[in-house]
Design a protein around this motif. Structure first.
Motif, PDB file in Angstrom:
ATOM      1  N   ALA A   1     -36.654   3.861  12.358  1.00  0.00           N
ATOM      2  CA  ALA A   1     -36.615   3.581  10.751  1.00  0.00           C
ATOM      3  C   ALA A   1     -37.472   2.427  10.323  1.00  0.00           C
ATOM      4  O   ALA A   1     -37.685   1.428  11.273  1.00  0.00           O
ATOM      5  CB  ALA A   1     -34.930   3.094  10.426  1.00  0.00           C
ATOM      6  N   SER A   2     -37.864   2.520   9.362  1.00  0.00           N
ATOM      7  CA  SER A   2     -38.970   1.565   8.897  1.00  0.00           C
ATOM      8  C   SER A   2     -38.401   0.279   8.235  1.00  0.00           C
ATOM      9  O   SER A   2     -38.989  -0.834   8.310  1.00  0.00           O
ATOM     10  CB  SER A   2     -39.586   2.210   7.713  1.00  0.00           C
ATOM     11  OG  SER A   2     -40.337   3.388   8.064  1.00  0.00           O
TER      12      SER A   2
ATOM     13  N   SER B   1     -25.846   4.975  17.777  1.00  0.00           N
ATOM     14  CA  SER B   1     -25.083   4.400  16.790  1.00  0.00           C
ATOM     15  C   SER B   1     -25.927   3.322  15.819  1.00  0.00           C
ATOM     16  O   SER B   1     -25.307   2.688  15.198  1.00  0.00           O
ATOM     17  CB  SER B   1     -23.984   3.412  17.765  1.00  0.00           C
ATOM     18  OG  SER B   1     -24.827   2.594  18.576  1.00  0.00           O
ATOM     19  N   TRP B   2     -27.048   3.522  15.944  1.00  0.00           N
ATOM     20  CA  TRP B   2     -27.874   2.661  15.411  1.00  0.00           C
ATOM     21  C   TRP B   2     -29.379   3.264  15.422  1.00  0.00           C
ATOM     22  O   TRP B   2     -29.704   4.209  16.152  1.00  0.00           O
ATOM     23  CB  TRP B   2     -27.833   1.228  15.553  1.00  0.00           C
ATOM     24  CG  TRP B   2     -28.528   0.328  14.271  1.00  0.00           C
ATOM     25  CD1 TRP B   2     -29.387  -0.400  14.298  1.00  0.00           C
ATOM     26  CD2 TRP B   2     -28.072   0.404  12.874  1.00  0.00           C
ATOM     27  NE1 TRP B   2     -29.662  -1.008  13.239  1.00  0.00           N
ATOM     28  CE2 TRP B   2     -28.751  -0.481  12.276  1.00  0.00           C
ATOM     29  CE3 TRP B   2     -26.859   0.989  12.218  1.00  0.00           C
ATOM     30  CZ2 TRP B   2     -28.713  -0.883  11.080  1.00  0.00           C
ATOM     31  CZ3 TRP B   2     -26.673   0.506  10.897  1.00  0.00           C
ATOM     32  CH2 TRP B   2     -27.758  -0.405  10.232  1.00  0.00           C
TER      33      TRP B   2
ATOM     34  N   ASP C   1     -32.997   8.398   8.501  1.00  0.00           N
ATOM     35  CA  ASP C   1     -32.295   7.670   7.304  1.00  0.00           C
ATOM     36  C   ASP C   1     -30.791   7.777   7.553  1.00  0.00           C
ATOM     37  O   ASP C   1     -29.912   7.499   6.599  1.00  0.00           O
ATOM     38  CB  ASP C   1     -32.692   8.363   5.950  1.00  0.00           C
ATOM     39  CG  ASP C   1     -32.157   6.975   4.922  1.00  0.00           C
ATOM     40  OD1 ASP C   1     -32.261   6.049   5.097  1.00  0.00           O
ATOM     41  OD2 ASP C   1     -31.723   7.537   4.004  1.00  0.00           O
ATOM     42  N   SER C   2     -30.271   8.285   8.749  1.00  0.00           N
ATOM     43  CA  SER C   2     -28.785   8.335   9.274  1.00  0.00           C
ATOM     44  C   SER C   2     -28.186   6.885   8.993  1.00  0.00           C
ATOM     45  O   SER C   2     -26.782   6.866   8.635  1.00  0.00           O
ATOM     46  CB  SER C   2     -28.787   8.700  10.358  1.00  0.00           C
ATOM     47  OG  SER C   2     -28.984  10.317  10.565  1.00  0.00           O
ATOM     48  N   PHE C   3     -28.944   6.053   8.961  1.00  0.00           N
ATOM     49  CA  PHE C   3     -28.321   4.621   9.014  1.00  0.00           C
ATOM     50  C   PHE C   3     -28.798   3.625   7.720  1.00  0.00           C
ATOM     51  O   PHE C   3     -28.807   2.676   7.385  1.00  0.00           O
ATOM     52  CB  PHE C   3     -28.581   3.668  10.122  1.00  0.00           C
ATOM     53  CG  PHE C   3     -28.070   4.376  11.211  1.00  0.00           C
ATOM     54  CD1 PHE C   3     -26.801   4.329  11.726  1.00  0.00           C
ATOM     55  CD2 PHE C   3     -28.850   5.025  12.208  1.00  0.00           C
ATOM     56  CE1 PHE C   3     -26.000   5.114  12.822  1.00  0.00           C
ATOM     57  CE2 PHE C   3     -28.587   5.712  13.292  1.00  0.00           C
ATOM     58  CZ  PHE C   3     -27.049   5.934  13.750  1.00  0.00           C
TER      59      PHE C   3
ATOM     60  N   THR D   1     -41.838  13.332  14.310  1.00  0.00           N
ATOM     61  CA  THR D   1     -41.332  14.219  13.543  1.00  0.00           C
ATOM     62  C   THR D   1     -40.979  13.774  12.029  1.00  0.00           C
ATOM     63  O   THR D   1     -41.177  12.815  11.774  1.00  0.00           O
ATOM     64  CB  THR D   1     -39.676  14.662  14.192  1.00  0.00           C
ATOM     65  OG1 THR D   1     -38.643  13.821  13.739  1.00  0.00           O
ATOM     66  CG2 THR D   1     -39.930  14.942  15.598  1.00  0.00           C
ATOM     67  N   GLU D   2     -40.544  14.996  11.308  1.00  0.00           N
ATOM     68  CA  GLU D   2     -39.828  14.713  10.024  1.00  0.00           C
ATOM     69  C   GLU D   2     -38.834  14.050  10.176  1.00  0.00           C
ATOM     70  O   GLU D   2     -38.319  13.856  11.233  1.00  0.00           O
ATOM     71  CB  GLU D   2     -40.276  15.865   9.038  1.00  0.00           C
ATOM     72  CG  GLU D   2     -39.100  16.832   9.429  1.00  0.00           C
ATOM     73  CD  GLU D   2     -38.852  18.087   8.796  1.00  0.00           C
ATOM     74  OE1 GLU D   2     -39.871  18.347   7.726  1.00  0.00           O
ATOM     75  OE2 GLU D   2     -38.111  18.666   8.964  1.00  0.00           O
ATOM     76  N   SER D   3     -38.348  13.347   8.932  1.00  0.00           N
ATOM     77  CA  SER D   3     -37.129  12.530   8.975  1.00  0.00           C
ATOM     78  C   SER D   3     -36.070  13.716   9.398  1.00  0.00           C
ATOM     79  O   SER D   3     -35.931  14.794   8.802  1.00  0.00           O
ATOM     80  CB  SER D   3     -36.982  12.048   7.573  1.00  0.00           C
ATOM     81  OG  SER D   3     -35.667  11.291   7.687  1.00  0.00           O
ATOM     82  N   ASN D   4     -35.042  13.268  10.444  1.00  0.00           N
ATOM     83  CA  ASN D   4     -33.970  13.922  10.630  1.00  0.00           C
ATOM     84  C   ASN D   4     -32.683  13.347  10.623  1.00  0.00           C
ATOM     85  O   ASN D   4     -32.647  12.092  10.867  1.00  0.00           O
ATOM     86  CB  ASN D   4     -34.125  14.741  11.920  1.00  0.00           C
ATOM     87  CG  ASN D   4     -35.279  15.863  11.999  1.00  0.00           C
ATOM     88  OD1 ASN D   4     -34.938  16.932  11.881  1.00  0.00           O
ATOM     89  ND2 ASN D   4     -36.529  15.239  12.407  1.00  0.00           N
ATOM     90  N   ASN D   5     -31.433  14.002  10.566  1.00  0.00           N
ATOM     91  CA  ASN D   5     -30.106  13.270  10.871  1.00  0.00           C
ATOM     92  C   ASN D   5     -30.040  13.279  12.298  1.00  0.00           C
ATOM     93  O   ASN D   5     -30.329  14.204  12.949  1.00  0.00           O
ATOM     94  CB  ASN D   5     -29.052  14.296  10.120  1.00  0.00           C
ATOM     95  CG  ASN D   5     -29.006  14.055   8.783  1.00  0.00           C
ATOM     96  OD1 ASN D   5     -29.088  12.864   8.013  1.00  0.00           O
ATOM     97  ND2 ASN D   5     -28.971  15.229   7.804  1.00  0.00           N
ATOM     98  N   VAL D   6     -29.462  12.260  12.678  1.00  0.00           N
ATOM     99  CA  VAL D   6     -29.441  12.154  14.224  1.00  0.00           C
ATOM    100  C   VAL D   6     -27.983  11.964  14.461  1.00  0.00           C
ATOM    101  O   VAL D   6     -27.367  11.869  15.793  1.00  0.00           O
ATOM    102  CB  VAL D   6     -30.074  11.023  14.852  1.00  0.00           C
ATOM    103  CG1 VAL D   6     -31.579  11.357  14.527  1.00  0.00           C
ATOM    104  CG2 VAL D   6     -29.841   9.448  14.299  1.00  0.00           C
ATOM    105  N   LYS D   7     -27.011  12.108  13.570  1.00  0.00           N
ATOM    106  CA  LYS D   7     -25.414  11.808  13.805  1.00  0.00           C
ATOM    107  C   LYS D   7     -24.833  12.604  12.916  1.00  0.00           C
ATOM    108  O   LYS D   7     -25.097  13.232  12.031  1.00  0.00           O
ATOM    109  CB  LYS D   7     -25.225  10.453  13.877  1.00  0.00           C
ATOM    110  CG  LYS D   7     -25.195   9.718  12.430  1.00  0.00           C
ATOM    111  CD  LYS D   7     -24.767   8.510  12.456  1.00  0.00           C
ATOM    112  CE  LYS D   7     -24.653   7.770  11.125  1.00  0.00           C
ATOM    113  NZ  LYS D   7     -23.556   7.210  10.730  1.00  0.00           N
TER     114      LYS D   7
END
Length: 187
Positions: free
Chosen positions: A59-60, A146-147, A91-93, A118-124
């Motif tokens: 995350a940026s 978790s983060w 951007d999951s967080f 990769t492109e932006s993905n959900n991780v949770k």
């Protein structure tokens, strides 16, 4: 690559995953999953078969964002030994740009990132990329990020090894020891 093609690729990956699990087919490995690169091109993990992977949700706008520098250093130090660092912006967080071009520009200009992104993905959660669903299946609930800057180590056979939390830096002795064991015997 358009959003509809990305959606079709994601649905196909989930369907293949579900069929393989339900049919008792050979155990899936990390190499069975596909991402889309930050540039919009197909990014099958099979392209890295035989190499260890360190997959990191990035995350940026996070306090851990400076880890990009040590992830790049790890990539440069180990890529000829059979390691691929894979950055998975997420951007999951709620700490990432919503635009892949902005993410790429940030990584290029601020950290000179050369490892694959990769492109932006959900991780949770239920919308997590199938790779992260597989990680949860292999490593349990504690393996789910978790983060930001959670690190998933995959060995050279594509097997889940372990997860390292955000505060474990790429130069951490624990991570480096596990990484050395996960590398191929001859890259």
């Amino acid at each position: 690559m358009g959003n509809s093609l990305r959606a079709v690729l994601a649905i196909l990956t989930v369907a293949i995953f579900a069929v393989a699990v339900s049919s008792g087919a050979r155990a899936m490995t990390a190499y069975d999953f596909n991402f889309v690169s930050i540039e919009g091109d197909p990014m099958p993990l099979k392209a890295y078969e035989g190499k260890a992977l360190l997959v990191v949700n990035t995350a940026s706008f996070c306090g851990y964002t400076p880890q990009y520098k040590s992830l790049e250093a790890t990539w440069l130090a180990y890529k000829d030994k059979g390691l691929v660092v894979v950055g998975v912006p997420s951007d999951s967080f709620n700490q990432e740009y919503s635009d892949n071009a902005k993410i790429k520009k940030f990584c290029d200009t601020k950290y000179n990132i050369t490892f694959p992104l990769t492109e932006s993905n959900n991780v949770k959660g239920g919308k997590a990329h199938p790779f992260y669903q597989w990680v949860k299946e292999r490593g349990g609930r504690d393996a789910v990020p978790s983060w930001n800057f959670n690190k998933v180590l995959i060995d050279a056979k594509g097997n889940f090894v372990q997860t390292f939390r955000s505060d474990v830096t790429p130069e951490s002795p624990d991570l480096r020891e596990a990484l050395a064991k996960a590398l191929p015997t001859s890259p």
